[in-house]
Design a protein around this motif. Structure first.
Motif, PDB file in Angstrom:
ATOM      1  N   TYR A  44      -2.599   1.200   2.181  1.00  0.00           N
ATOM      2  CA  TYR A  44      -4.152   0.977   2.888  1.00  0.00           C
ATOM      3  C   TYR A  44      -4.095   0.430   3.951  1.00  0.00           C
ATOM      4  N   LEU A  48      -4.628   1.702   7.792  1.00  0.00           N
ATOM      5  CA  LEU A  48      -5.986   0.975   8.423  1.00  0.00           C
ATOM      6  C   LEU A  48      -5.392   0.438   9.949  1.00  0.00           C
ATOM      7  N   SER A  49      -4.288  -0.311   9.732  1.00  0.00           N
ATOM      8  CA  SER A  49      -3.647  -0.845  10.990  1.00  0.00           C
ATOM      9  C   SER A  49      -3.202   0.153  12.025  1.00  0.00           C
ATOM     10  N   LEU A  51      -4.535   3.125  12.262  1.00  0.00           N
ATOM     11  CA  LEU A  51      -5.802   3.718  13.072  1.00  0.00           C
ATOM     12  C   LEU A  51      -6.424   2.776  13.879  1.00  0.00           C
ATOM     13  N   ILE A  52      -6.568   1.675  13.344  1.00  0.00           N
ATOM     14  CA  ILE A  52      -7.006   0.375  14.564  1.00  0.00           C
ATOM     15  C   ILE A  52      -6.118   0.423  15.772  1.00  0.00           C
TER      16      ILE A  52
END
Length: 140
Positions: A44, A48-49, A51-52
């Protein structure tokens, strides 16, 4: 009498060995579950990293083109964006220990989530009474 004692000890030995096998199986299953939780948390975090990363990348490209238009110089606009990236890199370097501790704490909390749930399940009755008394005190 000896045969009864021998039978009892044999049954006791069988029960103890069965208990030990089941206990070992439980330990294995708990280890698998915790490992799965850690891998899920890390997956996860990586997703998330990523996408950021792409969000920041496209925001910085947009900013670079915007500054290029305002300054009438493509090189100046993207140089400013490069400077912003350098500032971000320095912030990450100076916050290295804080970031490392946060990641370690997340992994430890994922490993200990079962114990926290068990502790929370055994103490809500006393905690609810304390919360009610404090909320009544603040209301008056």
């Amino acid at each position: 009498m000896e045969k009864d004692a021998e039978k009892i000890f044999r049954e006791l030995k069988d029960d103890i060995s069965t208990y030990a096998e089941l206990k070992l199986e439980l330990i294995k299953l708990n280890a698998y579950e915790r490992t799965g939780k850690v891998i899920a948390s890390l997956s996860y975090g990586l997703l998330l990293s990523a996408l950021i990363f792409f969000a920041i990348l496209f925001a910085m490209l947009t900013l670079g083109f915007l500054l290029s238009k305002w300054l009438d110089s493509t090189a100046a606009g993207f140089a400013i964006v490069a400077g912003l990236y350098l500032i971000l890199i320095l912030l990450v370097i100076f916050q290295k220990e804080r970031i490392r501790l946060r990641v370690v704490n997340l992994i430890i909390s994922a490993l200990n989530s079962d114990e926290q749930k068990k502790d929370a399940a055994t103490q809500p009755a006393s905690g609810d009474e304390e919360n009610k008394s404090t909320s009544e005190d603040t209301a008056t």
